[in-house]
Design a protein around this motif. Structure first.
Motif, PDB file in Angstrom:
ATOM      1  N   VAL A 108       0.836  -1.203   0.000  1.00 16.34           N
ATOM      2  CA  VAL A 108       0.000   0.000   0.000  1.00 16.34           C
ATOM      3  C   VAL A 108       0.871   1.253   0.000  1.00 16.34           C
ATOM      4  N   GLY A 109       1.912   1.222   0.826  1.00 12.75           N
ATOM      5  CA  GLY A 109       2.800   2.374   0.904  1.00 12.75           C
ATOM      6  C   GLY A 109       3.436   2.700  -0.434  1.00 12.75           C
ATOM      7  N   LYS A 110       3.857   1.680  -1.165  1.00 14.17           N
ATOM      8  CA  LYS A 110       4.463   1.903  -2.482  1.00 14.17           C
ATOM      9  C   LYS A 110       3.482   2.569  -3.432  1.00 14.17           C
ATOM     10  N   ARG A 111       2.213   2.138  -3.378  1.00 10.55           N
ATOM     11  CA  ARG A 111       1.202   2.763  -4.238  1.00 10.55           C
ATOM     12  C   ARG A 111       0.990   4.223  -3.859  1.00 10.55           C
ATOM     13  N   LYS A 112       1.012   4.507  -2.563  1.00 11.23           N
ATOM     14  CA  LYS A 112       0.846   5.887  -2.107  1.00 11.23           C
ATOM     15  C   LYS A 112       2.026   6.750  -2.553  1.00 11.23           C
ATOM     16  N   ILE A 113       3.217   6.197  -2.438  1.00 14.19           N
ATOM     17  CA  ILE A 113       4.420   6.931  -2.854  1.00 14.19           C
ATOM     18  C   ILE A 113       4.348   7.257  -4.335  1.00 14.19           C
ATOM     19  N   GLN A 114       3.991   6.266  -5.129  1.00 19.34           N
ATOM     20  CA  GLN A 114       3.921   6.480  -6.578  1.00 19.34           C
ATOM     21  C   GLN A 114       2.866   7.515  -6.939  1.00 19.34           C
ATOM     22  N   SER A 115       1.748   7.508  -6.217  1.00 19.43           N
ATOM     23  CA  SER A 115       0.695   8.489  -6.512  1.00 19.43           C
ATOM     24  C   SER A 115       1.164   9.905  -6.184  1.00 19.43           C
ATOM     25  N   LEU A 116       1.961  10.053  -5.129  1.00 17.35           N
ATOM     26  CA  LEU A 116       2.509  11.371  -4.795  1.00 17.35           C
ATOM     27  C   LEU A 116       3.470  11.843  -5.882  1.00 17.35           C
ATOM     28  N   LEU A 117       4.316  10.941  -6.348  1.00 17.50           N
ATOM     29  CA  LEU A 117       5.269  11.289  -7.406  1.00 17.50           C
ATOM     30  C   LEU A 117       4.542  11.622  -8.700  1.00 17.50           C
ATOM     31  N   ASP A 118       3.503  10.834  -9.022  1.00 17.81           N
ATOM     32  CA  ASP A 118       2.723  11.089 -10.236  1.00 17.81           C
ATOM     33  C   ASP A 118       2.004  12.436 -10.168  1.00 17.81           C
ATOM     34  N   SER A 119       1.744  12.897  -8.941  1.00 13.81           N
ATOM     35  CA  SER A 119       1.050  14.172  -8.754  1.00 13.81           C
ATOM     36  C   SER A 119       2.019  15.343  -8.649  1.00 13.81           C
ATOM     37  N   GLY A 120       3.301  15.077  -8.880  1.00 19.85           N
ATOM     38  CA  GLY A 120       4.270  16.159  -8.935  1.00 19.85           C
ATOM     39  C   GLY A 120       4.807  16.630  -7.605  1.00 19.85           C
ATOM     40  N   ALA A 121       4.777  15.774  -6.583  1.00 23.83           N
ATOM     41  CA  ALA A 121       5.298  16.167  -5.269  1.00 23.83           C
ATOM     42  C   ALA A 121       6.740  16.634  -5.385  1.00 23.83           C
ATOM     43  N   GLY A 122       7.061  17.722  -4.678  1.00 23.81           N
ATOM     44  CA  GLY A 122       8.412  18.272  -4.756  1.00 23.81           C
ATOM     45  C   GLY A 122       9.459  17.315  -4.222  1.00 23.81           C
ATOM     46  N   VAL A 175      13.625  -4.561  -4.478  1.00 24.12           N
ATOM     47  CA  VAL A 175      13.842  -4.189  -5.877  1.00 24.12           C
ATOM     48  C   VAL A 175      12.812  -3.166  -6.340  1.00 24.12           C
ATOM     49  N   GLU A 176      11.550  -3.386  -5.962  1.00 27.65           N
ATOM     50  CA  GLU A 176      10.487  -2.455  -6.365  1.00 27.65           C
ATOM     51  C   GLU A 176      10.716  -1.073  -5.770  1.00 27.65           C
ATOM     52  N   MET A 177      11.135  -1.023  -4.513  1.00 32.93           N
ATOM     53  CA  MET A 177      11.394   0.252  -3.859  1.00 32.93           C
ATOM     54  C   MET A 177      12.582   0.959  -4.511  1.00 32.93           C
ATOM     55  N   GLU A 178      13.582   0.215  -4.876  1.00 35.16           N
ATOM     56  CA  GLU A 178      14.750   0.817  -5.525  1.00 35.16           C
ATOM     57  C   GLU A 178      14.359   1.484  -6.839  1.00 35.16           C
ATOM     58  N   SER A 179      13.390   0.881  -7.520  1.00 37.46           N
ATOM     59  CA  SER A 179      12.903   1.480  -8.760  1.00 37.46           C
ATOM     60  C   SER A 179      12.174   2.787  -8.481  1.00 37.46           C
ATOM     61  N   ILE A 180      11.367   2.811  -7.418  1.00 35.91           N
ATOM     62  CA  ILE A 180      10.638   4.016  -7.040  1.00 35.91           C
ATOM     63  C   ILE A 180      11.596   5.123  -6.620  1.00 35.91           C
ATOM     64  N   MET A 181      12.733   4.731  -6.032  1.00 37.79           N
ATOM     65  CA  MET A 181      13.684   5.707  -5.484  1.00 37.79           C
ATOM     66  C   MET A 181      14.552   6.380  -6.535  1.00 37.79           C
ATOM     67  N   ARG A 182      14.440   6.022  -7.776  1.00 35.49           N
ATOM     68  CA  ARG A 182      15.326   6.553  -8.808  1.00 35.49           C
ATOM     69  C   ARG A 182      15.262   8.072  -8.974  1.00 35.49           C
ATOM     70  N   PRO A 183      14.078   8.681  -8.908  1.00 38.32           N
ATOM     71  CA  PRO A 183      14.066  10.146  -9.049  1.00 38.32           C
ATOM     72  C   PRO A 183      14.834  10.832  -7.914  1.00 38.32           C
TER      73      PRO A 183
END
Length: 225
Positions: free
Chosen positions: A23-37, A49-57
């Motif tokens: 759930v947390g990963k989905r929330k993180i991705q939604s924040l990034l998709d919404s342009g969070a600073g 591995v999935e988290m490492e992909s999210i952490m790339r930006p």
């Protein structure tokens, strides 16, 4: 409880997510998709591995440790989705004391805001909430809306976004612009876009737009049909 509907601008805003499970990963991705600073993530588990992909930006920071009160410093919005009721409650209370927007996943009584179910078609976002009365009904309504709002809505919204600055650039009276915009959205544009009928789309635009914009019609429709 009846909630006040709102869409937040997260540009240049710092957000915190505590708990990075599914759930947390989905929330993180939604924040990034919404342009969070910037999004800070705290979890006691090491990044998979999935988290490492999210952490790339560059806008994401991950810290493998327990949550501490100082983590709230400078945060605009906080999402708590840990497996610990105690931790979630503590985060909720601390955020309330500091007037920080806080969402505790699946526990609306601990939230200062809830995240509604949404459907997205390009820049179009439709949000649905039953104020927590029936998640099952929320899912049913979302399913119905997904079937109704196809990708042609995203294309039409993009088209309107291209037309608007050109119309305003003509410096006509507001009522004239309003009449053109209403004519377009109430025309058969949605149908012809859905059917990929480029000639019909051109004709509708010619019927609705002022003559000085006729030359812009090809660029307005570029890539939409």
């Amino acid at each position: 409880m009846r909630y006040y509907p709102i869409f937040l601008n997260l540009e240049n805003k710092t957000c915190l997510v505590v708990g990075a499970g599914g759930v947390g990963k989905r929330k993180i991705q939604s924040l990034l998709d919404s342009g969070a600073g910037h999004v800070t993530i705290i979890d006691t588990r090491k990044a998979d591995v999935e988290m490492e992909s999210i952490m790339r930006p560059d806008t994401v920071t991950f810290q493998c440790r327990e949550f501490v009160e100082s983590d709230l410093s400078g945060k605009f919005l906080v999402i708590a989705c840990t497996s610990s009721e105690v931790v979630n409650q503590r985060i909720s209370t601390l955020c309330a004391d500091r007037n920080i927007l806080c969402n505790v996943v699946d526990q609306p009584e601990k939230c200062s805001f809830i995240v509604p179910a949404t459907i997205k078609r390009g820049d179009l976002t439709v949000a649905i909430s039953t104020a927590g009365q029936s998640p099952a009904m929320t899912k049913r309504i979302r399913k119905d809306l997904q079937e109704h709002f196809g990708n042609e809505y995203a294309a039409l919204l993009t088209l309107m976004g291209r037309i608007r600055p050109l119309m305003l650039g003509l410096e006509q009276e507001t009522k004239q612009n309003t009449a053109v915009f209403r004519s377009l959205v109430n025309s058969d544009l949605l149908i012809v876009i859905k059917n990929k009928n480029l000639d019909a789309a051109r004709e509708i635009l010619k019927e609705s737009l002022p003559e000085p914009l006729y030359a812009n019609i090809p660029e307005m429709l570029d890539g939409l049909i």
